[in-house]
Design a protein around this motif. Structure first.
Motif, PDB file in Angstrom:
ATOM      1  N   GLN A   1      31.169  40.440  43.862  1.00  0.00           N
ATOM      2  CA  GLN A   1      30.099  41.249  43.288  1.00  0.00           C
ATOM      3  C   GLN A   1      30.534  41.998  42.026  1.00  0.00           C
ATOM      4  O   GLN A   1      29.756  42.147  41.085  1.00  0.00           O
ATOM      5  CB  GLN A   1      29.614  42.281  44.318  1.00  0.00           C
ATOM      6  N   LEU A   2      31.799  42.486  42.003  1.00  0.00           N
ATOM      7  CA  LEU A   2      32.209  43.421  40.948  1.00  0.00           C
ATOM      8  C   LEU A   2      33.193  42.837  39.939  1.00  0.00           C
ATOM      9  O   LEU A   2      33.476  43.487  38.932  1.00  0.00           O
ATOM     10  CB  LEU A   2      32.840  44.662  41.584  1.00  0.00           C
ATOM     11  N   SER A   3      33.752  41.655  40.213  1.00  0.00           N
ATOM     12  CA  SER A   3      34.819  41.155  39.344  1.00  0.00           C
ATOM     13  C   SER A   3      34.374  40.957  37.903  1.00  0.00           C
ATOM     14  O   SER A   3      35.117  41.259  36.966  1.00  0.00           O
ATOM     15  CB  SER A   3      35.376  39.841  39.907  1.00  0.00           C
ATOM     16  N   GLN A   4      33.163  40.439  37.699  1.00  0.00           N
ATOM     17  CA  GLN A   4      32.697  40.223  36.335  1.00  0.00           C
ATOM     18  C   GLN A   4      32.598  41.540  35.582  1.00  0.00           C
ATOM     19  O   GLN A   4      32.967  41.651  34.412  1.00  0.00           O
ATOM     20  CB  GLN A   4      31.326  39.514  36.367  1.00  0.00           C
ATOM     21  N   GLN A   5      32.098  42.567  36.291  1.00  0.00           N
ATOM     22  CA  GLN A   5      31.952  43.890  35.680  1.00  0.00           C
ATOM     23  C   GLN A   5      33.309  44.515  35.371  1.00  0.00           C
ATOM     24  O   GLN A   5      33.509  45.110  34.316  1.00  0.00           O
ATOM     25  CB  GLN A   5      31.164  44.804  36.621  1.00  0.00           C
ATOM     26  N   LEU A   6      34.250  44.363  36.298  1.00  0.00           N
ATOM     27  CA  LEU A   6      35.543  45.046  36.153  1.00  0.00           C
ATOM     28  C   LEU A   6      36.525  44.276  35.287  1.00  0.00           C
ATOM     29  O   LEU A   6      37.282  44.873  34.517  1.00  0.00           O
ATOM     30  CB  LEU A   6      36.160  45.286  37.533  1.00  0.00           C
ATOM     31  N   THR A   7      36.542  42.960  35.427  1.00  0.00           N
ATOM     32  CA  THR A   7      37.584  42.177  34.757  1.00  0.00           C
ATOM     33  C   THR A   7      37.070  41.288  33.639  1.00  0.00           C
ATOM     34  O   THR A   7      37.861  40.776  32.858  1.00  0.00           O
ATOM     35  CB  THR A   7      38.306  41.281  35.773  1.00  0.00           C
ATOM     36  N   GLY A   8      35.748  41.076  33.571  1.00  0.00           N
ATOM     37  CA  GLY A   8      35.223  40.143  32.588  1.00  0.00           C
ATOM     38  C   GLY A   8      35.407  38.701  33.007  1.00  0.00           C
ATOM     39  O   GLY A   8      35.170  37.782  32.224  1.00  0.00           O
ATOM     40  N   ARG A   9      35.827  38.486  34.256  1.00  0.00           N
ATOM     41  CA  ARG A   9      36.051  37.132  34.776  1.00  0.00           C
ATOM     42  C   ARG A   9      35.543  37.086  36.206  1.00  0.00           C
ATOM     43  O   ARG A   9      35.693  38.040  36.958  1.00  0.00           O
ATOM     44  CB  ARG A   9      37.533  36.793  34.731  1.00  0.00           C
ATOM     45  N   GLN A  10      34.954  35.953  36.577  1.00  0.00           N
ATOM     46  CA  GLN A  10      34.446  35.822  37.931  1.00  0.00           C
ATOM     47  C   GLN A  10      35.581  35.486  38.890  1.00  0.00           C
ATOM     48  O   GLN A  10      36.256  34.467  38.743  1.00  0.00           O
ATOM     49  CB  GLN A  10      33.362  34.739  38.008  1.00  0.00           C
ATOM     50  N   ILE A  11      35.808  36.367  39.878  1.00  0.00           N
ATOM     51  CA  ILE A  11      36.791  36.144  40.932  1.00  0.00           C
ATOM     52  C   ILE A  11      36.034  36.206  42.256  1.00  0.00           C
ATOM     53  O   ILE A  11      35.460  37.242  42.608  1.00  0.00           O
ATOM     54  CB  ILE A  11      37.909  37.217  40.890  1.00  0.00           C
ATOM     55  N   ASP A  12      36.017  35.094  42.962  1.00  0.00           N
ATOM     56  CA  ASP A  12      35.164  35.006  44.149  1.00  0.00           C
ATOM     57  C   ASP A  12      35.740  35.703  45.367  1.00  0.00           C
ATOM     58  O   ASP A  12      35.014  35.940  46.336  1.00  0.00           O
ATOM     59  CB  ASP A  12      34.891  33.532  44.483  1.00  0.00           C
ATOM     60  N   GLY A  13      37.012  36.016  45.367  1.00  0.00           N
ATOM     61  CA  GLY A  13      37.587  36.693  46.527  1.00  0.00           C
ATOM     62  C   GLY A  13      39.023  37.083  46.281  1.00  0.00           C
ATOM     63  O   GLY A  13      39.690  36.538  45.405  1.00  0.00           O
ATOM     64  N   ILE A  14      39.493  38.073  47.039  1.00  0.00           N
ATOM     65  CA  ILE A  14      40.908  38.416  47.071  1.00  0.00           C
ATOM     66  C   ILE A  14      41.450  37.723  48.311  1.00  0.00           C
ATOM     67  O   ILE A  14      41.303  38.204  49.437  1.00  0.00           O
ATOM     68  CB  ILE A  14      41.123  39.932  47.145  1.00  0.00           C
ATOM     69  N   TRP A  15      42.104  36.595  48.112  1.00  0.00           N
ATOM     70  CA  TRP A  15      42.352  35.674  49.213  1.00  0.00           C
ATOM     71  C   TRP A  15      43.566  36.062  50.054  1.00  0.00           C
ATOM     72  O   TRP A  15      44.636  36.357  49.541  1.00  0.00           O
ATOM     73  CB  TRP A  15      42.538  34.254  48.688  1.00  0.00           C
ATOM     74  N   HIS A  16      43.331  36.053  51.360  1.00  0.00           N
ATOM     75  CA  HIS A  16      44.394  36.133  52.352  1.00  0.00           C
ATOM     76  C   HIS A  16      44.337  34.834  53.149  1.00  0.00           C
ATOM     77  O   HIS A  16      43.252  34.355  53.493  1.00  0.00           O
ATOM     78  CB  HIS A  16      44.190  37.317  53.290  1.00  0.00           C
ATOM     79  N   THR A  17      45.523  34.280  53.423  1.00  0.00           N
ATOM     80  CA  THR A  17      45.541  33.024  54.173  1.00  0.00           C
ATOM     81  C   THR A  17      46.495  33.113  55.354  1.00  0.00           C
ATOM     82  O   THR A  17      47.428  33.930  55.370  1.00  0.00           O
ATOM     83  CB  THR A  17      45.995  31.850  53.268  1.00  0.00           C
ATOM     84  N   SER A  18      46.233  32.274  56.321  1.00  0.00           N
ATOM     85  CA  SER A  18      47.130  32.124  57.467  1.00  0.00           C
ATOM     86  C   SER A  18      47.156  30.645  57.857  1.00  0.00           C
ATOM     87  O   SER A  18      46.257  29.879  57.512  1.00  0.00           O
ATOM     88  CB  SER A  18      46.680  32.988  58.640  1.00  0.00           C
ATOM     89  N   VAL A  19      48.206  30.282  58.575  1.00  0.00           N
ATOM     90  CA  VAL A  19      48.380  28.890  59.009  1.00  0.00           C
ATOM     91  C   VAL A  19      48.017  28.793  60.486  1.00  0.00           C
ATOM     92  O   VAL A  19      48.470  29.614  61.300  1.00  0.00           O
ATOM     93  CB  VAL A  19      49.832  28.428  58.794  1.00  0.00           C
ATOM     94  N   VAL A  20      47.209  27.794  60.815  1.00  0.00           N
ATOM     95  CA  VAL A  20      46.852  27.555  62.218  1.00  0.00           C
ATOM     96  C   VAL A  20      47.426  26.198  62.621  1.00  0.00           C
ATOM     97  O   VAL A  20      47.066  25.160  62.051  1.00  0.00           O
ATOM     98  CB  VAL A  20      45.329  27.594  62.425  1.00  0.00           C
ATOM     99  N   VAL A  21      48.330  26.222  63.591  1.00  0.00           N
ATOM    100  CA  VAL A  21      48.989  25.014  64.081  1.00  0.00           C
ATOM    101  C   VAL A  21      49.476  25.273  65.494  1.00  0.00           C
ATOM    102  O   VAL A  21      49.782  26.417  65.855  1.00  0.00           O
ATOM    103  CB  VAL A  21      50.156  24.610  63.140  1.00  0.00           C
ATOM    104  N   PHE A  22      49.513  24.257  66.314  1.00  0.00           N
ATOM    105  CA  PHE A  22      49.965  24.364  67.703  1.00  0.00           C
ATOM    106  C   PHE A  22      49.185  25.436  68.474  1.00  0.00           C
ATOM    107  O   PHE A  22      49.732  26.156  69.313  1.00  0.00           O
ATOM    108  CB  PHE A  22      51.466  24.665  67.771  1.00  0.00           C
TER     109      PHE A  22
END
Length: 588
Positions: free
Chosen positions: A19-40
């Motif tokens: 919602q705010l990245s374009q306003q704050l940074t001048g660039r569209q950033i869709d998310g601040i990504w956190h990831t995890s691995v799912v296995v076993f």
């Protein structure tokens, strides 16, 4: 049998970034990504250390996306052993939202399990964010969150165009969600991983995190090491001290280097080593603006410190001129020009004694006989032993200057400079000219300057040289004396303590007067000696400046002895303009 590997993707901003990245940074950033691995049948992620939960049961809730990363042929036991090893490296105190985060960990895990990597839009997010003016302005705020020694409010340095409160709140929420292993975090509460000061060394365990580091920092020092390398353990404390002294956490004003440690036995570090051609440890590679500038192999602590200083000098020159490539100038030796010829000492002694005998009446407190005894029985024997032509540099011991000899010699010199005319003491000056090449003699004279200035040979010789140069009628008779004094002053620069004495307020004026007048002297040998003295003074000051610049202690615009330097340069320019006779003078 193979097992599927999934990547769970979460948005730490809960939609605010989109919602705010374009306003704050001048660039569209869709998310601040956190990831995890799912296995076993389990979800593994990095925050407060390495955490394991049932899939979708972490405090992050349901993933925004589930990406298929392929399958692994490894068994669960092997993966668990890998995680146990990685726990020593992915600790809570090393977490950094930009440099070493959950995505660094999942990229390592995916590489271990499948040989692949996480999507580029996730692993490159920190670089993309920092490339915006807003991200660059918030960089100090983010760093402060992971480097303060005790809990406290996070400083806000958001740009004026954006709301500081909004930026600070967004950062706090993102950081809290990234590292917390509980579902809620009280507003304003200190983050668990920031309760102790994190080390100023960024671990790099895969090419993605390392390349991100190179892109986001002007200067980078990379230490390629391994757990089985004894030299690595020897030099590691030095590397850590340099990171504390010259790293981003302590240098201030953005002038530090990023220090990264790459353990070849951890994660995908071997791929980093392969990319940069590292085949042995310890290896240090130095990067400027993402490009390799130099490489060092082995555990040489002095060379490591020198290379770090050079990198910082190149990255953050104190003046625009220092960033200009001047290989010809840098190739000029700054070693002093010395007059080291050993004269026939018996001849010199006989000449001086004859001048003493010819002086009548003798009005000084010390008798003529006493003066001759000091020179004959103490001074000349020392000079012969110290500067013997047939002495082996490797097997024969160096003759030491006896303090009693030096004291009596200085007293005799004081007497002779008072009673003898200027043309009758140049043999005595020549003895001192040779003696100051000895470091012990230099230290003695430097100490004598503060305790018995009235008996100091260099002060006395310089004063008489000034007087002789100012007396036009004595020019012909004083030529040998002035020449020898200039050579003595030039030789004094082989001793740091004596060089400091010559450039001190007490002696600099006299030395300058002698040098300036001698640069315009009618005799070419005198002009050559004066040019050598001027070079030695300039070279000594240049060495000092370079050391200050490399250590960061020379401030922008700082200059020492500006009026004196202008006087010396003016004299040299005039001398060069006049020099028609002797090419050697112009060369110096």
């Amino acid at each position: 049998m193979t097992s599927p590997v999934k990547l769970y993707v979460y948005d730490l901003s809960n939609g605010l970034a989109k919602q705010l990245s374009q306003q704050l940074t001048g660039r569209q950033i869709d998310g601040i990504w956190h990831t995890s691995v799912v296995v076993f049948g389990k979800e593994v992620f990095y925050g407060q250390g390495i955490n394991i939960t049932a899939p979708g049961r972490s405090h992050h809730g349901s993933p925004l996306q589930v990406l298929d990363m392929g399958e692994t042929s490894l068994d669960e036991g092997t993966f668990n052993e890998y995680l146990d090893e990685m726990r020593d490296h992915y600790t809570a105190d090393k977490y950094h939202l930009l440099e070493f985060n959950c995505n660094s960990f999942t990229n390592d895990c995916i590489g271990f399990l499948t040989g692949g990597s996480i999507p580029g839009y996730i692993k490159d997010l920190p670089t993309d964010f920092l490339s915006t003016p807003f991200g660059a302005a918030l960089r100090p705020t983010i760093d402060a969150m992971y480097r303060r020694p005790t809990p406290g409010p996070i400083p806000s340095q958001a740009p004026a165009a954006a709301s500081p409160d909004l930026a600070s709140s967004l950062l706090q929420a993102v950081a809290a969600r990234a590292q917390s292993d509980i579902s809620t975090v009280s507003p304003g509460a200190g983050l668990g991983a920031t309760q102790t000061l994190a080390a100023p060394i960024h671990p790099s365990t895969n090419p993605a995190s390392f390349n991100s580091l190179l892109k986001s920092h002007r200067a980078v020092v990379a230490f390629f090491t391994s757990a089985t390398c004894p030299p690595c353990r020897m030099i590691e404390p030095t590397f850590e001290r340099l990171a504390e002294e010259k790293g981003l956490t302590s240098s201030g004003h953005g002038r530090g280097a990023a220090f990264t440690k790459i353990d070849l036995g951890v994660g995908m570090s071997g791929s980093i080593a392969q990319e940069w051609g590292v085949r042995a440890t310890p290896t240090f590679i130095f990067y400027l603006d993402g490009k390799k500038t130099s490489e060092m192999k082995g555990a040489d602590t002095n060379e490591l410190r020198t290379q770090v200083d050079l990198l910082l000098f190149q990255a953050f020159p104190p003046h625009p001129h220092t960033s200009i490539s001047t290989p010809a100038i840098k190739a000029i030796s700054l070693d002093p020009i010395l007059f080291t010829q050993v004269p026939p000492l018996d001849t010199v002694l006989n000449k001086q004694n004859s001048f003493i005998d010819a002086c009548t009446p003798w009005s000084a407190g010390e008798s003529q006989a006493q003066a001759k005894v000091v020179l004959t029985s103490k001074v000349v024997p020392f000079l012969k032993a110290r500067f013997a032509a047939n002495k082996s540099a490797t097997t024969d011991p160096v003759a030491k200057a006896n303090s009693a000899t030096l004291v009596s010699w200085a007293q005799t010199t004081s007497t002779l400079t008072q009673v003898l005319p200027v043309e009758s003491i140049f043999p005595l000056v020549d003895m001192w000219r040779l003696a100051v090449l000895d470091q012990d003699v230099g230290q003695f004279l430097a100490t004598l300057a503060s305790s018995a200035k009235e008996q100091h040979p260099i002060f006395a010789f310089t004063a008489k040289a000034q007087a002789a140069l100012n007396d036009g009628s004595a020019a012909a008779k004083s030529r040998g004396y002035i020449l020898t004094v200039l050579r003595l002053l030039a030789n004094a620069f082989c001793s740091k303590s004596l060089a400091l004495l010559l450039l001190s307020d007490g002696l600099r004026g006299g030395m300058t007067s002698v040098a300036v007048a001698s640069l315009l002297h009618q005799d070419a040998s005198v002009r050559t000696a004066a040019a050598s003295l001027a070079f030695n003074a300039a070279a000594y000051l240049q060495k000092e400046r370079v050391q200050k610049v490399q250590s960061g202690s020379l401030l922008d615009g700082e200059s020492e002895n500006e009026d004196w330097e202008v006087e010396m340069v003016s004299a040299i320019v005039e001398a060069l303009d006049r020099e028609k006779e002797n090419e050697e003078v112009g060369m110096w």
